[in-house]
Design an enzyme around this catalytic site. Structure first.
Site, PDB file in Angstrom:
ATOM      1  N   GLU A   1      17.317   3.838  -3.005  1.00  0.00           N
ATOM      2  CA  GLU A   1      16.911   2.526  -3.538  1.00  0.00           C
ATOM      3  C   GLU A   1      16.192   2.675  -4.878  1.00  0.00           C
ATOM      4  O   GLU A   1      16.428   1.919  -5.811  1.00  0.00           O
ATOM      5  CB  GLU A   1      16.014   1.788  -2.530  1.00  0.00           C
ATOM      6  CG  GLU A   1      16.777   1.312  -1.320  1.00  0.00           C
ATOM      7  CD  GLU A   1      16.099   0.142  -0.613  1.00  0.00           C
ATOM      8  OE1 GLU A   1      15.610  -0.775  -1.278  1.00  0.00           O
ATOM      9  OE2 GLU A   1      16.069   0.172   0.637  1.00  0.00           O
TER      10      GLU A   1
ATOM     11  N   TYR B   1       8.138  -6.999  -8.356  1.00  0.00           N
ATOM     12  CA  TYR B   1       7.751  -5.889  -7.483  1.00  0.00           C
ATOM     13  C   TYR B   1       7.443  -4.644  -8.320  1.00  0.00           C
ATOM     14  O   TYR B   1       6.386  -4.015  -8.169  1.00  0.00           O
ATOM     15  CB  TYR B   1       8.873  -5.599  -6.481  1.00  0.00           C
ATOM     16  CG  TYR B   1       8.527  -4.537  -5.464  1.00  0.00           C
ATOM     17  CD1 TYR B   1       7.939  -4.868  -4.261  1.00  0.00           C
ATOM     18  CD2 TYR B   1       8.780  -3.196  -5.726  1.00  0.00           C
ATOM     19  CE1 TYR B   1       7.615  -3.898  -3.332  1.00  0.00           C
ATOM     20  CE2 TYR B   1       8.456  -2.209  -4.809  1.00  0.00           C
ATOM     21  CZ  TYR B   1       7.880  -2.570  -3.610  1.00  0.00           C
ATOM     22  OH  TYR B   1       7.551  -1.600  -2.690  1.00  0.00           O
TER      23      TYR B   1
ATOM     24  N   ASP C   1       9.699   0.754   4.782  1.00  0.00           N
ATOM     25  CA  ASP C   1      10.811   0.104   5.469  1.00  0.00           C
ATOM     26  C   ASP C   1      11.772   1.131   6.071  1.00  0.00           C
ATOM     27  O   ASP C   1      12.209   1.012   7.220  1.00  0.00           O
ATOM     28  CB  ASP C   1      11.587  -0.801   4.504  1.00  0.00           C
ATOM     29  CG  ASP C   1      10.680  -1.799   3.810  1.00  0.00           C
ATOM     30  OD1 ASP C   1       9.537  -1.968   4.262  1.00  0.00           O
ATOM     31  OD2 ASP C   1      11.123  -2.405   2.821  1.00  0.00           O
TER      32      ASP C   1
ATOM     33  N   THR D   1       0.829  -1.206   0.000  1.00  0.00           N
ATOM     34  CA  THR D   1       0.000   0.000   0.000  1.00  0.00           C
ATOM     35  C   THR D   1       0.866   1.259   0.000  1.00  0.00           C
ATOM     36  O   THR D   1       0.405   2.323  -0.391  1.00  0.00           O
ATOM     37  CB  THR D   1      -0.903   0.038   1.251  1.00  0.00           C
ATOM     38  OG1 THR D   1      -0.099  -0.318   2.381  1.00  0.00           O
ATOM     39  CG2 THR D   1      -2.063  -0.928   1.127  1.00  0.00           C
TER      40      THR D   1
ATOM     41  N   SER E   1      16.650  -5.607   5.662  1.00  0.00           N
ATOM     42  CA  SER E   1      18.058  -5.333   5.956  1.00  0.00           C
ATOM     43  C   SER E   1      18.597  -4.244   5.025  1.00  0.00           C
ATOM     44  O   SER E   1      19.432  -3.428   5.439  1.00  0.00           O
ATOM     45  CB  SER E   1      18.887  -6.614   5.802  1.00  0.00           C
ATOM     46  OG  SER E   1      18.699  -7.169   4.522  1.00  0.00           O
ATOM     47  N   SER E   2      18.102  -4.185   3.805  1.00  0.00           N
ATOM     48  CA  SER E   2      18.641  -3.184   2.878  1.00  0.00           C
ATOM     49  C   SER E   2      18.231  -1.767   3.282  1.00  0.00           C
ATOM     50  O   SER E   2      19.044  -0.841   3.228  1.00  0.00           O
ATOM     51  CB  SER E   2      18.223  -3.477   1.443  1.00  0.00           C
ATOM     52  OG  SER E   2      16.839  -3.626   1.366  1.00  0.00           O
TER      53      SER E   2
ATOM     54  N   GLY F   1      17.333 -11.016   2.894  1.00  0.00           N
ATOM     55  CA  GLY F   1      16.355 -11.611   1.979  1.00  0.00           C
ATOM     56  C   GLY F   1      15.170 -12.259   2.680  1.00  0.00           C
ATOM     57  O   GLY F   1      14.411 -12.997   2.065  1.00  0.00           O
TER      58      GLY F   1
ATOM     59  N   GLY G   1      12.804 -10.484   4.225  1.00  0.00           N
ATOM     60  CA  GLY G   1      11.682  -9.542   4.283  1.00  0.00           C
ATOM     61  C   GLY G   1      11.642  -8.730   5.557  1.00  0.00           C
ATOM     62  O   GLY G   1      10.604  -8.195   5.927  1.00  0.00           O
TER      63      GLY G   1
HETATM   64  C1  GLA Z   1       8.987  -4.068   0.397  1.00  0.00           C
HETATM   65  C2  GLA Z   1       9.159  -2.594   0.036  1.00  0.00           C
HETATM   66  C3  GLA Z   1       8.168  -1.733   0.807  1.00  0.00           C
HETATM   67  C4  GLA Z   1       6.743  -2.244   0.656  1.00  0.00           C
HETATM   68  C5  GLA Z   1       6.690  -3.746   0.908  1.00  0.00           C
HETATM   69  C6  GLA Z   1       5.333  -4.314   0.598  1.00  0.00           C
HETATM   70  O1  GLA Z   1       9.316  -4.290   1.727  1.00  0.00           O
HETATM   71  O2  GLA Z   1      10.466  -2.166   0.311  1.00  0.00           O
HETATM   72  O3  GLA Z   1       8.266  -0.387   0.381  1.00  0.00           O
HETATM   73  O4  GLA Z   1       6.226  -1.909  -0.591  1.00  0.00           O
HETATM   74  O5  GLA Z   1       7.652  -4.456   0.150  1.00  0.00           O
HETATM   75  O6  GLA Z   1       4.392  -3.789   1.461  1.00  0.00           O
END
Ligand code: GLA
Length: 386
Positions: A160, A222, A172, A37, A127-128, A122, A124
């Site tokens: 990024e 993505y 994130d 979102t 870390s990046s 990796g 989720g």
């Molecule tokens: C990754 C992206 C975030 C977000 C999520 C999905 O973590 O870095 O910006 O879009 O996916 O909610």
């Protein structure tokens, strides 16, 4: 654990470069609800956690950046004037920060860095984003750049988006930089306004089950989801000129224009609109401590991500479907970008052991893997340790 990591990093820095100027801690994040979102100007509910990247840094005595990833046993050396994409990938997050600072007229001198941590790469847990914003935070401190925490989160996102090439949203970076102990962040990704939502129940735990499937957001899916949402907005805008993102679209507008777009775009947009509504509902349930309703919103979110947004994978689905039926579990869903990484589960403290046993069996019997299960604590955002 944490102090052992910090000791390692400090020791390694001393050996290579002498005493560091500062050591920064940049946490990973979880997201309770509000997936995919953020880049649709919607709502998210993430939090910073007790897994982090630690970065020791000082200005370099030469004209070169000299950066070391302790965990990957890799080092990177390059002139500050010759920023080029690296095959190693992780230096690109750092270089992206330098480029974005340059764009703000804040070119900084070269640095020595050693970093490492315990955010599984990796999985989720971002870390990046932690690395990118942790570096920006450190430079801000080291060279007195005067950036606010929100500036740093936004700069990390641009690094990024532009240099690394992932069209991620702001969630994130925001959670890592602005997280707060025992607290969720309710963030409006349109105007970047936020409220802190207390999450301090000792009897409800946030538990991650790691599929150990490495997602790679840089892979096209993505960015493809993002462009499918943009396509939906483009079409709807024709009929509703005030629409500038999916944030402005309600389910009725969507339903009445189903025939105007292809099925895939329709399902992507329908998911996002429903997910924004779920975030609002879930937040309301938190104010009344209604974890049953909160958990139901999580389960529904997973269903949408799996069937309409199509970013799940068989391993995530297996872990989620068992979890949602397990005693003491309020809700379960895949977390983050998808195609691997973790499920996030809300579990009563009393059922934790049973949860670990039940899911442990699923890992072994259905996924043929040893279980990796993290029980998370919600912690503060990026900070200087010394
Ligand atoms: C990754 C992206 C975030 C977000 C999520 C999905 O973590 O870095 O910006 O879009 O996916 O909610």
């Amino acid at each position: 654990m944490t102090s052992a990591i910090v000791d390692d990093i400090s020791r390694s820095f001393h050996t290579k470069f002498g005493k560091e100027s500062i050591l920064v801690k940049a946490p990973g994040r979880v997201n309770l609800i509000g997936e995919h979102t953020d880049y649709n100007e919607g709502f998210v509910l993430p939090a910073a956690i007790d897994k982090a990247i630690f970065l020791a840094i000082k200005p370099s005595a030469t004209t070169l950046n000299h950066w070391v990833s302790l965990d990957m046993e890799q080092s990177f050396e390059a002139s500050i004037d010759a920023i080029e994409r690296s095959k190693l990938q992780w230096p690109n997050y750092l270089q992206g920060v330098l480029v974005e600072l340059g764009n703000l007229g804040m070119a900084v001198p070269p640095t020595n860095i050693v970093f490492g941590g315990d955010i599984p790469i990796g999985s989720g847990m971002s870390s990046s984003a932690a690395l990118t914003t942790g570096f920006a935070f450190a430079l801000n401190q080291l060279f007195g750049l005067g950036l606010s925490r929100i500036d740093i989160a936004k700069l990390g996102q641009r690094a990024e988006n532009n240099f690394v090439g992932i069209k991620c949203g702001i969630m994130d970076q925001f959670a890592s930089v602005l997280g707060c102990e025992k607290t969720l962040l309710h963030l409006d990704c349109r105007d970047i306004t936020y409220t802190y939502v207390p999450f301090n129940r000792n009897d409800v735990r946030i538990v991650l089950c790691d599929t150990q499937i490495k997602h790679n957001l840089a892979e096209s899916e993505y960015n493809l989801r993002r462009s499918q949402c943009e396509r939906g907005v483009e079409i709807l805008k024709y009929y509703f000129p005030d629409v500038s993102s999916l944030r402005d679209v309600n389910p009725e507008m969507m339903q009445s224009h189903e025939q105007k777009m292809d099925d895939v775009v329709f399902r992507r947009c329908t998911y996002v609109i429903a997910e924004n509504q779920r975030v609002a509902k879930a937040c309301n349930s938190l104010t009344t401590d209604d974890f049953v309703a909160f958990g139901q919103a999580m389960n529904d979110s997973h269903q949408g991500l799996r069937d309409d947004y199509e970013v799940s994978c068989p391993e995530l689905d297996v872990l989620q479907s068992v979890a949602e039926k397990t005693e003491g579990v309020f809700g379960s869903r895949m977390m983050g970008g998808g195609f691997g990484g973790c499920t996030i589960n809300l579990v009563t403290e009393a059922s934790l052991e049973n949860f670990q046993q039940t899911l442990g069996k699923v890992f072994r019997q259905k996924l043929a893997k040893e279980p990796i299960i993290h029980i998370c604590q919600l912690k503060g955002g990026t900070e200087i340790l010394e």
